[in-house]
Scaffold this motif. Structure first.
Motif, mmCIF file in Angstrom:
data_model
loop_
_atom_site.group_PDB
_atom_site.id
_atom_site.type_symbol
_atom_site.label_atom_id
_atom_site.label_comp_id
_atom_site.label_asym_id
_atom_site.label_seq_id
_atom_site.Cartn_x
_atom_site.Cartn_y
_atom_site.Cartn_z
ATOM 1 N N CYS B 23 0.559 -1.556 0.891
ATOM 2 C CA CYS B 23 0.246 -0.295 -0.139
ATOM 3 C C CYS B 23 0.911 1.756 -0.167
ATOM 4 N N TRP B 34 -4.877 -1.050 7.576
ATOM 5 C CA TRP B 34 -5.430 -1.601 6.519
ATOM 6 C C TRP B 34 -7.070 -3.019 7.205
ATOM 7 N N CYS B 91 -6.278 -0.783 2.763
ATOM 8 C CA CYS B 91 -5.670 0.092 2.283
ATOM 9 C C CYS B 91 -6.342 1.572 2.752
#
Lengths: 114, 114
Positions: B23, B34, B91
């Protein structure tokens, strides 16, 4: 443990109708509440964020209210359009420590028919 | 301004393998969170990183781990994959992770376990 419930799970309306999506949460000790939109196969888009001290927030055709004491929030969509079709998610952020994370409801799938 | 970028978009693995997801937050954002999204459980918080330190953690087994680099990019690792790990992994980033800031989500990595 915070639990967030969204009713209804799915909603189908004709174009132009005004509609209300509901969100309830079990622990009123929240920092804020957010409404998100999720399109199929996509991530989340933040629509409105209401701090715990606020009663409502508005953005364009969207208006979100918060009643922290009763553990409820509503998202009002005026003059719905087919482009509003998506899943709408409500999330609350806890007030601190290990509760500071976002807890999500399972969403309301909205279909606006032309 | 580029949004949150997650790679890869799709991943297929078999049971017992391990996987690493990446991410890249919005430029200047230092907080990365997350989430796991499944049809049954909805969106669930995994962990949050800020300035290379894990600041908050959800209720997931130790097979799920993450890290953040000095440029704020984050990786999530899942070891000994199980069928139940099939999900969309999202994310989100924000400036500091403070509660008043909306989180910006990527489009996710869809992980399928065979």
């Amino acid at each position: 443990k915070q639990e967030v419930t969204q009713i209804p799970a799915a909603l189908s309306v004709p174009e132009g109708e005004n509609l209300v999506l509901n969100c309830s949460f079990t622990d009123s000790a929240i920092y804020n509440l957010q409404w998100f939109r999720q399109d199929p196969g996509k991530g989340l888009t933040s629509l409105l964020l209401i701090q715990s001290s606020q009663r409502e927030q508005t953005s364009g055709r969207l208006n979100a209210s918060l009643d922290k004491s009763s553990g409820r929030s509503t998202l009002y969509i005026a003059a719905s359009q087919p482009g509003d079709s998506a899943t709408y998610l409500c999330a609350v952020r806890g007030s601190g420590g290990s509760n500071y994370k976002l807890t999500f409801g399972k969403g309301t799938l909205l279909t606006v028919n032309p | 301004k580029a949004g949150v970028t997650q790679t890869p978009r799709y991943l297929i693995k078999t049971r017992g393998q391990q996987v690493t997801l990446s991410c890249s937050p919005i430029s200047g954002h230092r907080s990365v969170s997350w989430y796991q999204q499944t049809p049954g459980q909805g969106l669930q918080f995994l962990f949050e990183y800020f300035s290379e330190t894990q600041r908050n953690k959800g209720n997931f087994p130790g097979r799920f781990s993450g890290r953040q680099f000095s440029n704020s990019r984050s990786e999530m690792n899942v070891s000994t994959l199980e069928l139940g790990d099939s999900a969309l992994y999202l994310c989100a980033s924000s400036w500091t992770g403070g509660g008043s800031q909306p989180q910006h989500f990527g489009d996710g990595t869809r992980l399928s376990i065979l």
